[in-house]
Enzyme design. Structure first.
Site, mmCIF file in Angstrom:
data_model
loop_
_atom_site.group_PDB
_atom_site.id
_atom_site.type_symbol
_atom_site.label_atom_id
_atom_site.label_comp_id
_atom_site.label_asym_id
_atom_site.label_seq_id
_atom_site.Cartn_x
_atom_site.Cartn_y
_atom_site.Cartn_z
ATOM 1 N N TYR A 233 0.840 -1.207 0.000
ATOM 2 C CA TYR A 233 0.000 0.000 0.000
ATOM 3 C C TYR A 233 0.873 1.253 0.000
ATOM 4 O O TYR A 233 0.633 2.206 -0.756
ATOM 5 C CB TYR A 233 -0.898 -0.027 1.235
ATOM 6 C CG TYR A 233 -1.629 1.270 1.526
ATOM 7 C CD1 TYR A 233 -2.788 1.605 0.823
ATOM 8 C CD2 TYR A 233 -1.177 2.140 2.514
ATOM 9 C CE1 TYR A 233 -3.470 2.794 1.103
ATOM 10 C CE2 TYR A 233 -1.847 3.326 2.789
ATOM 11 C CZ TYR A 233 -2.989 3.643 2.090
ATOM 12 O OH TYR A 233 -3.661 4.825 2.364
ATOM 13 N N HIS A 234 1.897 1.239 0.835
ATOM 14 C CA HIS A 234 2.814 2.378 0.928
ATOM 15 C C HIS A 234 3.549 2.604 -0.386
ATOM 16 O O HIS A 234 3.689 3.745 -0.851
ATOM 17 C CB HIS A 234 3.801 2.113 2.072
ATOM 18 C CG HIS A 234 4.883 3.126 2.202
ATOM 19 N ND1 HIS A 234 6.148 2.918 1.707
ATOM 20 C CD2 HIS A 234 4.896 4.359 2.776
ATOM 21 C CE1 HIS A 234 6.893 3.981 1.960
ATOM 22 N NE2 HIS A 234 6.164 4.863 2.609
ATOM 23 N N HIS A 235 4.004 1.515 -1.014
ATOM 24 C CA HIS A 235 4.722 1.650 -2.287
ATOM 25 C C HIS A 235 3.807 2.245 -3.372
ATOM 26 O O HIS A 235 4.219 3.146 -4.111
ATOM 27 C CB HIS A 235 5.235 0.289 -2.742
ATOM 28 C CG HIS A 235 6.590 -0.052 -2.206
ATOM 29 N ND1 HIS A 235 7.718 0.676 -2.507
ATOM 30 C CD2 HIS A 235 7.001 -1.049 -1.378
ATOM 31 C CE1 HIS A 235 8.769 0.142 -1.900
ATOM 32 N NE2 HIS A 235 8.358 -0.902 -1.203
ATOM 33 N N THR B 260 2.627 6.034 -2.454
ATOM 34 C CA THR B 260 3.758 6.968 -2.511
ATOM 35 C C THR B 260 4.177 7.229 -3.950
ATOM 36 O O THR B 260 4.475 8.367 -4.327
ATOM 37 C CB THR B 260 4.953 6.424 -1.713
ATOM 38 O OG1 THR B 260 4.564 6.237 -0.355
ATOM 39 C CG2 THR B 260 6.124 7.402 -1.759
#
Length: 275
Positions: A153-155, A158
């Site tokens: 999710y972060h990858h 971002t």
């Protein structure tokens, strides 16, 4: 706001550079590259969708296979990203300090730097690096390591937000870039040393997660500064939509990293004590 506007560093003409800019950095056509990039920033959504498909498809393919070790590639990968992040940190911190020194903290938050030669190059490289960092997940999949929601999710988020921020020259993204590079210079150095087979104190991983949480809190603070400046009618490369977008992202990261910190470093110890 008036107090923040008045914050300035001692008046010197130039902030010293630990590693002086190379000629190719100073000659980078930041404005020209930005025009090219702005027309294509939506590619980030395509790359991110492909990333998600490959991640979960790769996990399915690896289900009945032996994990790869990949020690040397992992050391080289993390070392390369650590060096990239360190140099980027030096470049962005110098640019932001220079602006804060001469124009004040608020202007360093609200004035875009994506069209400046050196800072613009590193903001562009940072945006492109979000695609490269998808490789982090490839190592997890090939080595059959746990893949948590926060990681992918972060990858994805971002990557898309960074490309959007650079394409639209969202001013606080200069700070977002600098903070992320600073944390990554520590994080990837830690991963490189561990991948090389050295044992490190568990407290170091706690410090890195704490730095990530602090980064999210700082991001929310910068969003408030930009929104206050915009609301006061002062010039700021920012919008209400930018505020909603960035605040949603940073708030979700803050909650997820805080939960990860709690689950990783406290929940297990609490269970052991109960047993």
């Amino acid at each position: 706001m008036a107090v923040l506007e008045g914050i300035r560093l001692p008046e010197d003409d130039v902030v010293p550079s630990v590693v002086p800019p190379f000629e190719f950095e100073e000659r980078f056509d930041a404005a020209g590259f930005h025009r090219w990039f702005r027309a294509r920033w939506w590619w980030s959504a395509v790359f991110s969708a492909a990333y998600v498909l490959l991640v979960f498809g790769g996990r399915r393919l690896m289900r009945h296979r032996e994990p790869f070790r990949l020690r040397l590639p992992l050391v080289l990968w993390n070392s390369g990203l650590a060096l990239f992040s360190l140099l980027g940190t030096l470049r962005m911190s110098r640019s932001l300090l220079q602006t804060a020194r001469h124009e004040g903290f608020v202007r360093s938050v609200c004035d875009e730097q994506g069209t400046h030669p050196v800072a613009g190059l590193w903001i562009a490289l940072f945006a492109l690096s979000k695609i490269v960092e998808f490789g982090d997940t490839a190592f997890l999949v090939l080595r059959k390591r746990p893949l948590i929601f926060l990681h992918w999710y972060h990858h994805v988020l971002t990557c898309i937000y960074t490309w959007y921020g650079y394409a639209h020259l969202v001013a606080p993204c200069s700070y977002f870039t600098g903070m992320n590079l600073a944390v990554h210079s520590v994080m990837y150095s830690y991963y490189a040393v561990r991948a090389a087979g050295f044992r490190l104190p568990k407290g170091l991983s706690m410090v890195i997660t704490a730095l990530q949480i602090a980064q999210m809190a700082a991001g929310l603070f910068l969003i408030v500064i930009a929104q206050m400046t915009l609301g006061a009618g002062e010039p700021c490369d920012w919008s209400n939509f930018d505020s909603i977008l960035a605040a949603s992202m940073y708030a979700s990261y803050f909650v997820l990293f805080l939960n990860f910190f709690r689950m990783s470093y406290f929940s297990k110890s609490l269970r052991i004590k109960k047993e």
